[in-house]
Design a protein around this motif. Structure first.
Motif, PDB file in Angstrom:
ATOM      1  N   ARG A   1      56.283 -97.657  -5.774  1.00 43.05           N
ATOM      2  CA  ARG A   1      57.098 -96.638  -5.804  1.00 43.05           C
ATOM      3  C   ARG A   1      58.088 -96.751  -7.528  1.00 43.05           C
ATOM      4  O   ARG A   1      56.961 -97.866  -7.950  1.00 43.05           O
ATOM      5  CB  ARG A   1      58.821 -97.499  -5.070  1.00 43.05           C
ATOM      6  CG  ARG A   1      59.973 -97.060  -5.337  1.00 43.05           C
ATOM      7  CD  ARG A   1      61.311 -96.773  -3.773  1.00 43.05           C
ATOM      8  NE  ARG A   1      61.300 -98.680  -4.041  1.00 43.05           N
ATOM      9  CZ  ARG A   1      61.918 -99.022  -4.444  1.00 43.05           C
ATOM     10  NH1 ARG A   1      62.765 -98.894  -5.507  1.00 43.05           N
ATOM     11  NH2 ARG A   1      62.128-100.999  -4.586  1.00 43.05           N
ATOM     12  N   VAL A   2      58.080 -96.165  -7.744  1.00 42.93           N
ATOM     13  CA  VAL A   2      58.457 -95.651  -9.257  1.00 42.93           C
ATOM     14  C   VAL A   2      60.129 -94.885  -9.614  1.00 42.93           C
ATOM     15  O   VAL A   2      60.685 -94.286  -8.750  1.00 42.93           O
ATOM     16  CB  VAL A   2      58.174 -94.738 -10.120  1.00 42.93           C
ATOM     17  CG1 VAL A   2      58.742 -94.638 -11.313  1.00 42.93           C
ATOM     18  CG2 VAL A   2      56.251 -94.768 -10.142  1.00 42.93           C
ATOM     19  N   VAL A   3      60.567 -96.427 -10.366  1.00 37.18           N
ATOM     20  CA  VAL A   3      62.058 -96.487 -10.290  1.00 37.18           C
ATOM     21  C   VAL A   3      62.761 -95.823 -12.160  1.00 37.18           C
ATOM     22  O   VAL A   3      61.994 -96.371 -12.715  1.00 37.18           O
ATOM     23  CB  VAL A   3      62.592 -97.588 -10.295  1.00 37.18           C
ATOM     24  CG1 VAL A   3      64.509 -97.843 -10.674  1.00 37.18           C
ATOM     25  CG2 VAL A   3      62.659 -98.107  -9.077  1.00 37.18           C
ATOM     26  N   GLY A   4      62.866 -94.723 -12.375  1.00 40.18           N
ATOM     27  CA  GLY A   4      63.333 -93.855 -13.269  1.00 40.18           C
ATOM     28  C   GLY A   4      62.639 -92.765 -13.478  1.00 40.18           C
ATOM     29  O   GLY A   4      61.550 -92.614 -12.340  1.00 40.18           O
TER      30      GLY A   4
ATOM     31  N   THR B   1      60.036 -86.348  -7.200  1.00 41.24           N
ATOM     32  CA  THR B   1      61.295 -85.900  -5.974  1.00 41.24           C
ATOM     33  C   THR B   1      61.691 -87.541  -5.632  1.00 41.24           C
ATOM     34  O   THR B   1      62.191 -87.730  -5.631  1.00 41.24           O
ATOM     35  CB  THR B   1      61.070 -85.340  -5.235  1.00 41.24           C
ATOM     36  OG1 THR B   1      60.908 -83.607  -5.782  1.00 41.24           O
ATOM     37  CG2 THR B   1      62.142 -84.685  -4.039  1.00 41.24           C
ATOM     38  N   THR B   2      61.176 -88.368  -4.728  1.00 42.11           N
ATOM     39  CA  THR B   2      61.541 -89.395  -4.160  1.00 42.11           C
ATOM     40  C   THR B   2      61.167 -90.943  -4.867  1.00 42.11           C
ATOM     41  O   THR B   2      61.436 -91.548  -4.294  1.00 42.11           O
ATOM     42  CB  THR B   2      60.325 -89.372  -2.443  1.00 42.11           C
ATOM     43  OG1 THR B   2      58.941 -89.652  -3.488  1.00 42.11           O
ATOM     44  CG2 THR B   2      60.689 -87.716  -1.451  1.00 42.11           C
ATOM     45  N   GLY B   3      60.495 -90.125  -5.761  1.00 46.88           N
ATOM     46  CA  GLY B   3      59.636 -92.260  -6.739  1.00 46.88           C
ATOM     47  C   GLY B   3      58.607 -91.974  -5.730  1.00 46.88           C
ATOM     48  O   GLY B   3      57.979 -93.939  -5.968  1.00 46.88           O
ATOM     49  N   GLU B   4      58.080 -91.990  -4.181  1.00 48.50           N
ATOM     50  CA  GLU B   4      57.185 -92.777  -3.585  1.00 48.50           C
ATOM     51  C   GLU B   4      55.994 -92.622  -5.045  1.00 48.50           C
ATOM     52  O   GLU B   4      55.466 -91.872  -5.146  1.00 48.50           O
ATOM     53  CB  GLU B   4      56.488 -92.130  -2.419  1.00 48.50           C
ATOM     54  CG  GLU B   4      58.413 -92.431  -1.849  1.00 48.50           C
ATOM     55  CD  GLU B   4      57.523 -91.918  -0.070  1.00 48.50           C
ATOM     56  OE1 GLU B   4      56.631 -91.058  -0.094  1.00 48.50           O
ATOM     57  OE2 GLU B   4      58.584 -91.526   0.346  1.00 48.50           O
ATOM     58  N   ALA B   5      55.296 -93.750  -5.089  1.00 43.86           N
ATOM     59  CA  ALA B   5      53.650 -94.488  -5.770  1.00 43.86           C
ATOM     60  C   ALA B   5      52.952 -94.569  -4.678  1.00 43.86           C
ATOM     61  O   ALA B   5      53.298 -95.199  -3.735  1.00 43.86           O
ATOM     62  CB  ALA B   5      54.289 -94.435  -7.005  1.00 43.86           C
ATOM     63  N   SER B   6      51.476 -94.145  -4.658  1.00 45.40           N
ATOM     64  CA  SER B   6      50.554 -95.210  -4.089  1.00 45.40           C
ATOM     65  C   SER B   6      49.224 -94.299  -4.895  1.00 45.40           C
ATOM     66  O   SER B   6      49.030 -94.171  -6.749  1.00 45.40           O
ATOM     67  CB  SER B   6      50.060 -93.703  -2.814  1.00 45.40           C
ATOM     68  OG  SER B   6      49.994 -92.252  -3.194  1.00 45.40           O
TER      69      SER B   6
ATOM     70  N   ILE C   1      57.140-104.281 -12.251  1.00 45.24           N
ATOM     71  CA  ILE C   1      56.605-103.825 -13.684  1.00 45.24           C
ATOM     72  C   ILE C   1      57.826-102.908 -14.260  1.00 45.24           C
ATOM     73  O   ILE C   1      57.745-102.086 -14.374  1.00 45.24           O
ATOM     74  CB  ILE C   1      55.233-103.506 -13.606  1.00 45.24           C
ATOM     75  CG1 ILE C   1      54.431-104.893 -13.106  1.00 45.24           C
ATOM     76  CG2 ILE C   1      54.869-103.956 -15.023  1.00 45.24           C
ATOM     77  CD1 ILE C   1      52.767-104.355 -12.490  1.00 45.24           C
ATOM     78  N   PRO C   2      58.092-103.196 -15.929  1.00 49.64           N
ATOM     79  CA  PRO C   2      58.534-102.191 -15.989  1.00 49.64           C
ATOM     80  C   PRO C   2      57.791-101.959 -17.228  1.00 49.64           C
ATOM     81  O   PRO C   2      57.539-102.610 -18.058  1.00 49.64           O
ATOM     82  CB  PRO C   2      60.224-103.283 -17.477  1.00 49.64           C
ATOM     83  CG  PRO C   2      59.295-104.827 -17.122  1.00 49.64           C
ATOM     84  CD  PRO C   2      59.001-104.320 -15.711  1.00 49.64           C
TER      85      PRO C   2
ATOM     86  N   GLY D   1      59.790 -92.840 -22.049  1.00 50.01           N
ATOM     87  CA  GLY D   1      60.788 -93.190 -21.302  1.00 50.01           C
ATOM     88  C   GLY D   1      60.557 -93.855 -20.501  1.00 50.01           C
ATOM     89  O   GLY D   1      59.517 -95.307 -20.965  1.00 50.01           O
ATOM     90  N   ASP D   2      61.457 -94.868 -19.919  1.00 44.19           N
ATOM     91  CA  ASP D   2      61.782 -96.226 -18.763  1.00 44.19           C
ATOM     92  C   ASP D   2      61.526 -96.369 -17.491  1.00 44.19           C
ATOM     93  O   ASP D   2      61.955 -95.588 -17.020  1.00 44.19           O
ATOM     94  CB  ASP D   2      62.015 -97.598 -19.945  1.00 44.19           C
ATOM     95  CG  ASP D   2      61.933 -97.716 -21.650  1.00 44.19           C
ATOM     96  OD1 ASP D   2      60.999 -97.593 -21.770  1.00 44.19           O
ATOM     97  OD2 ASP D   2      63.905 -97.723 -22.520  1.00 44.19           O
ATOM     98  N   ILE D   3      60.320 -96.686 -17.004  1.00 44.79           N
ATOM     99  CA  ILE D   3      60.519 -96.587 -15.603  1.00 44.79           C
ATOM    100  C   ILE D   3      59.880 -97.662 -15.181  1.00 44.79           C
ATOM    101  O   ILE D   3      59.544 -98.650 -16.115  1.00 44.79           O
ATOM    102  CB  ILE D   3      58.949 -95.649 -15.336  1.00 44.79           C
ATOM    103  CG1 ILE D   3      57.685 -96.440 -15.649  1.00 44.79           C
ATOM    104  CG2 ILE D   3      59.250 -94.441 -15.449  1.00 44.79           C
ATOM    105  CD1 ILE D   3      56.667 -95.513 -14.806  1.00 44.79           C
ATOM    106  N   THR D   4      59.905 -98.601 -14.220  1.00 43.21           N
ATOM    107  CA  THR D   4      60.116 -99.655 -12.953  1.00 43.21           C
ATOM    108  C   THR D   4      58.862 -99.260 -11.984  1.00 43.21           C
ATOM    109  O   THR D   4      59.201 -98.446 -11.008  1.00 43.21           O
ATOM    110  CB  THR D   4      60.825-100.545 -12.956  1.00 43.21           C
ATOM    111  OG1 THR D   4      62.010-101.088 -13.860  1.00 43.21           O
ATOM    112  CG2 THR D   4      59.891-101.723 -12.290  1.00 43.21           C
ATOM    113  N   VAL D   5      57.904-100.130 -11.966  1.00 39.62           N
ATOM    114  CA  VAL D   5      57.066 -99.910 -11.038  1.00 39.62           C
ATOM    115  C   VAL D   5      57.341-101.092 -10.415  1.00 39.62           C
ATOM    116  O   VAL D   5      57.133-102.295 -10.507  1.00 39.62           O
ATOM    117  CB  VAL D   5      55.215 -99.636 -11.066  1.00 39.62           C
ATOM    118  CG1 VAL D   5      54.559 -99.745 -10.530  1.00 39.62           C
ATOM    119  CG2 VAL D   5      55.098 -98.979 -12.031  1.00 39.62           C
ATOM    120  N   VAL D   6      57.644-100.338  -8.934  1.00 39.46           N
ATOM    121  CA  VAL D   6      57.847-101.719  -7.872  1.00 39.46           C
ATOM    122  C   VAL D   6      56.235-101.325  -6.875  1.00 39.46           C
ATOM    123  O   VAL D   6      55.941-100.681  -6.400  1.00 39.46           O
ATOM    124  CB  VAL D   6      59.022-101.164  -6.732  1.00 39.46           C
ATOM    125  CG1 VAL D   6      58.989-102.654  -6.073  1.00 39.46           C
ATOM    126  CG2 VAL D   6      60.067-100.797  -7.945  1.00 39.46           C
ATOM    127  N   GLY D   7      55.852-102.353  -6.140  1.00 38.89           N
ATOM    128  CA  GLY D   7      54.053-102.514  -5.750  1.00 38.89           C
ATOM    129  C   GLY D   7      53.472-103.774  -5.471  1.00 38.89           C
ATOM    130  O   GLY D   7      54.806-105.216  -5.272  1.00 38.89           O
TER     131      GLY D   7
END
Length: 195
Positions: free
Chosen positions: A106-109, A61-66, A136-137, A117-123
Protein backbone atom coordinates in the motif's frame (compact mmCIF):
# COMPACT_ATOMS: atom_id res chain seq x y z
CA UNK A 1 -25.28 12.40 -35.67
CA UNK A 2 -22.25 14.66 -35.87
CA UNK A 3 -23.10 16.12 -32.44
CA UNK A 4 -23.47 12.60 -30.99
CA UNK A 5 -20.04 11.59 -32.32
CA UNK A 6 -18.43 14.70 -30.82
CA UNK A 7 -20.15 14.08 -27.48
CA UNK A 8 -19.03 10.44 -27.45
CA UNK A 9 -15.46 11.49 -28.29
CA UNK A 10 -15.54 14.00 -25.44
CA UNK A 11 -16.64 11.30 -22.99
CA UNK A 12 -13.82 9.01 -24.16
CA UNK A 13 -11.20 11.75 -23.76
CA UNK A 14 -12.40 12.65 -20.28
CA UNK A 15 -12.50 8.98 -19.27
CA UNK A 16 -9.05 8.18 -20.69
CA UNK A 17 -7.02 9.42 -17.70
CA UNK A 18 -9.25 7.43 -15.36
CA UNK A 19 -8.24 4.26 -17.21
CA UNK A 20 -4.61 5.00 -16.37
CA UNK A 21 -4.97 4.92 -12.57
CA UNK A 22 -2.40 2.16 -12.33
CA UNK A 23 1.30 2.76 -12.80
CA UNK A 24 4.33 0.52 -13.05
CA UNK A 25 7.70 1.55 -11.68
CA UNK A 26 10.76 -0.34 -12.93
CA UNK A 27 13.89 0.36 -10.89
CA UNK A 28 17.32 0.87 -12.46
CA UNK A 29 19.93 -1.13 -10.47
CA UNK A 30 22.75 0.91 -12.02
CA UNK A 31 21.28 4.12 -10.60
CA UNK A 32 20.20 2.78 -7.22
CA UNK A 33 22.24 2.85 -4.01
CA UNK A 34 21.28 0.89 -0.88
CA UNK A 35 23.39 1.94 2.11
CA UNK A 36 23.39 0.83 5.72
CA UNK A 37 24.70 2.44 8.90
CA UNK A 38 25.30 0.55 12.14
CA UNK A 39 26.36 2.27 15.32
CA UNK A 40 29.13 0.58 17.31
CA UNK A 41 31.51 1.35 20.16
CA UNK A 42 34.27 3.75 19.06
CA UNK A 43 33.06 3.90 15.43
CA UNK A 44 30.09 3.69 13.08
CA UNK A 45 29.94 1.03 10.38
CA UNK A 46 28.90 2.11 6.87
CA UNK A 47 28.20 -0.29 4.02
CA UNK A 48 26.24 -1.01 0.88
CA UNK A 49 24.12 -3.65 -0.83
CA UNK A 50 23.48 -4.00 -4.57
CA UNK A 51 19.98 -3.84 -6.02
CA UNK A 52 19.14 -6.85 -8.21
CA UNK A 53 15.75 -5.76 -9.53
CA UNK A 54 12.61 -3.88 -8.66
CA UNK A 55 9.16 -3.68 -10.22
CA UNK A 56 6.20 -2.11 -8.42
CA UNK A 57 2.61 -1.61 -9.55
CA UNK A 58 0.65 1.16 -7.87
CA UNK A 59 -3.01 2.15 -8.07
CA UNK A 60 -3.35 5.88 -7.43
CA UNK A 61 -7.09 5.56 -6.71
CA UNK A 62 -6.95 2.90 -3.99
CA UNK A 63 -3.31 3.21 -2.87
CA UNK A 64 -2.86 -0.53 -3.37
CA UNK A 65 0.57 -1.68 -4.48
CA UNK A 66 2.24 -4.94 -5.45
CA UNK A 67 5.54 -6.19 -6.76
CA UNK A 68 8.99 -6.78 -5.34
CA UNK A 69 12.25 -4.90 -4.82
CA UNK A 70 15.21 -7.27 -4.44
CA UNK A 71 18.71 -6.62 -3.09
CA UNK A 72 21.55 -9.15 -3.15
CA UNK A 73 22.27 -10.06 0.49
CA UNK A 74 25.60 -11.58 -0.59
CA UNK A 75 26.76 -8.23 -2.00
CA UNK A 76 26.76 -6.54 1.41
CA UNK A 77 30.11 -5.03 2.25
CA UNK A 78 31.43 -2.53 4.77
CA UNK A 79 35.09 -2.30 3.79
CA UNK A 80 36.33 -4.76 6.44
CA UNK A 81 36.77 -8.32 5.23
CA UNK A 82 36.55 -10.03 8.65
CA UNK A 83 33.52 -8.00 9.71
CA UNK A 84 31.79 -8.71 6.40
CA UNK A 85 32.51 -12.42 6.70
CA UNK A 86 30.87 -12.42 10.15
CA UNK A 87 27.93 -10.41 8.82
CA UNK A 88 27.29 -12.94 6.04
CA UNK A 89 27.93 -16.13 8.02
CA UNK A 90 26.52 -15.26 11.43
CA UNK A 91 23.94 -12.49 10.96
CA UNK A 92 22.44 -12.56 7.46
CA UNK A 93 23.28 -16.20 6.66
CA UNK A 94 23.37 -14.93 3.11
CA UNK A 95 24.34 -18.24 1.52
CA UNK A 96 21.06 -19.68 2.81
CA UNK A 97 19.04 -16.45 2.37
CA UNK A 98 20.68 -14.76 -0.65
CA UNK A 99 18.15 -11.95 -1.12
CA UNK A 100 16.67 -9.10 0.91
CA UNK A 101 13.22 -8.16 -0.40
CA UNK A 102 10.68 -5.38 0.01
CA UNK A 103 7.10 -6.36 -0.89
CA UNK A 104 4.97 -3.20 -1.11
CA UNK A 105 1.26 -3.56 -0.32
CA UNK A 106 0.00 0.00 0.00
CA UNK A 107 1.08 3.59 -0.64
CA UNK A 108 -0.03 6.32 1.75
CA UNK A 109 0.05 9.74 0.14
CA UNK A 110 -0.09 10.72 -3.50
CA UNK A 111 2.60 10.14 -6.08
CA UNK A 112 2.81 13.54 -7.84
CA UNK A 113 2.34 13.74 -11.60
CA UNK A 114 5.33 16.10 -11.64
CA UNK A 115 7.63 17.58 -9.01
CA UNK A 116 8.27 16.33 -5.49
CA UNK A 117 6.09 14.80 -2.80
CA UNK A 118 6.23 12.61 0.28
CA UNK A 119 4.71 9.14 0.48
CA UNK A 120 4.90 6.15 2.81
CA UNK A 121 5.20 2.61 1.49
CA UNK A 122 3.56 -0.01 3.71
CA UNK A 123 4.48 -3.63 3.14
CA UNK A 124 6.70 -6.53 4.16
CA UNK A 125 10.46 -6.78 4.46
CA UNK A 126 12.14 -10.18 4.04
CA UNK A 127 15.57 -10.67 5.54
CA UNK A 128 17.41 -13.65 6.98
CA UNK A 129 14.49 -15.99 6.38
CA UNK A 130 11.92 -13.86 8.22
CA UNK A 131 9.21 -11.51 6.97
CA UNK A 132 8.25 -8.36 8.87
CA UNK A 133 5.84 -5.44 8.43
CA UNK A 134 7.43 -2.08 7.61
CA UNK A 135 6.42 1.49 6.86
CA UNK A 136 9.00 3.37 4.80
CA UNK A 137 8.77 7.16 4.35
CA UNK A 138 10.01 8.31 0.96
CA UNK A 139 10.50 11.55 -0.92
CA UNK A 140 9.75 11.11 -4.62
CA UNK A 141 10.47 13.49 -7.49
CA UNK A 142 8.76 12.86 -10.82
CA UNK A 143 10.34 14.27 -14.00
CA UNK A 144 8.69 13.09 -17.20
CA UNK A 145 8.74 9.28 -17.11
CA UNK A 146 11.37 9.07 -14.35
CA UNK A 147 11.02 8.96 -10.58
CA UNK A 148 13.85 9.77 -8.18
CA UNK A 149 13.30 8.16 -4.76
CA UNK A 150 15.00 8.87 -1.44
CA UNK A 151 14.30 7.57 2.03
CA UNK A 152 15.57 5.75 5.06
CA UNK A 153 14.21 3.45 7.72
CA UNK A 154 15.34 1.41 10.71
CA UNK A 155 15.67 -2.36 10.65
CA UNK A 156 15.50 -3.78 14.22
CA UNK A 157 17.40 -6.88 13.11
CA UNK A 158 17.94 -8.34 16.60
CA UNK A 159 14.24 -7.98 17.45
CA UNK A 160 13.51 -9.69 14.13
CA UNK A 161 15.53 -12.74 15.15
CA UNK A 162 18.91 -12.10 13.51
CA UNK A 163 22.03 -12.66 15.58
CA UNK A 164 23.53 -9.78 17.57
CA UNK A 165 27.17 -9.52 16.40
CA UNK A 166 28.27 -7.72 19.59
CA UNK A 167 31.34 -9.10 21.32
CA UNK A 168 32.75 -8.69 24.81
CA UNK A 169 34.41 -5.35 24.06
CA UNK A 170 32.80 -4.35 20.76
CA UNK A 171 29.11 -3.52 21.15
CA UNK A 172 26.89 -2.68 18.18
CA UNK A 173 23.42 -1.17 17.91
CA UNK A 174 20.42 -3.47 17.76
CA UNK A 175 19.02 -1.53 14.80
CA UNK A 176 20.59 -0.75 11.44
CA UNK A 177 19.59 2.29 9.41
CA UNK A 178 18.98 1.59 5.71
CA UNK A 179 19.05 4.50 3.25
CA UNK A 180 17.85 4.22 -0.34
CA UNK A 181 18.55 6.47 -3.31
CA UNK A 182 16.88 5.07 -6.41
CA UNK A 183 15.72 5.88 -9.92
CA UNK A 184 12.83 4.19 -11.70
CA UNK A 185 10.91 4.49 -14.96
CA UNK A 186 7.19 5.08 -14.49
CA UNK A 187 4.60 4.07 -17.09
CA UNK A 188 0.78 4.07 -16.96
CA UNK A 189 -0.83 0.65 -17.04
CA UNK A 190 -3.94 0.70 -19.25
CA UNK A 191 -6.55 -1.90 -18.33
CA UNK A 192 -7.38 -3.74 -21.54
CA UNK A 193 -10.88 -4.34 -20.20
CA UNK A 194 -11.56 -0.65 -19.62
CA UNK A 195 -13.73 1.23 -22.13
Amino acid sequence: MHRFVLSALGVILVAAPAAAQQFELVFDPERTVVEFTLGATMHTVHGTFELVSGTVRYDSTTGEASGKIVADARSGESGNEKRDRDMHRKVLESEVHPTIELLPERVVGELPSAGSGDITVVGSFRIGGGQHEVEIPLTVTVTGDEVAIQGQFEVPYVEWGLKDPSKFVLRVAKEVVVAITAHAKITPVIDAGAV
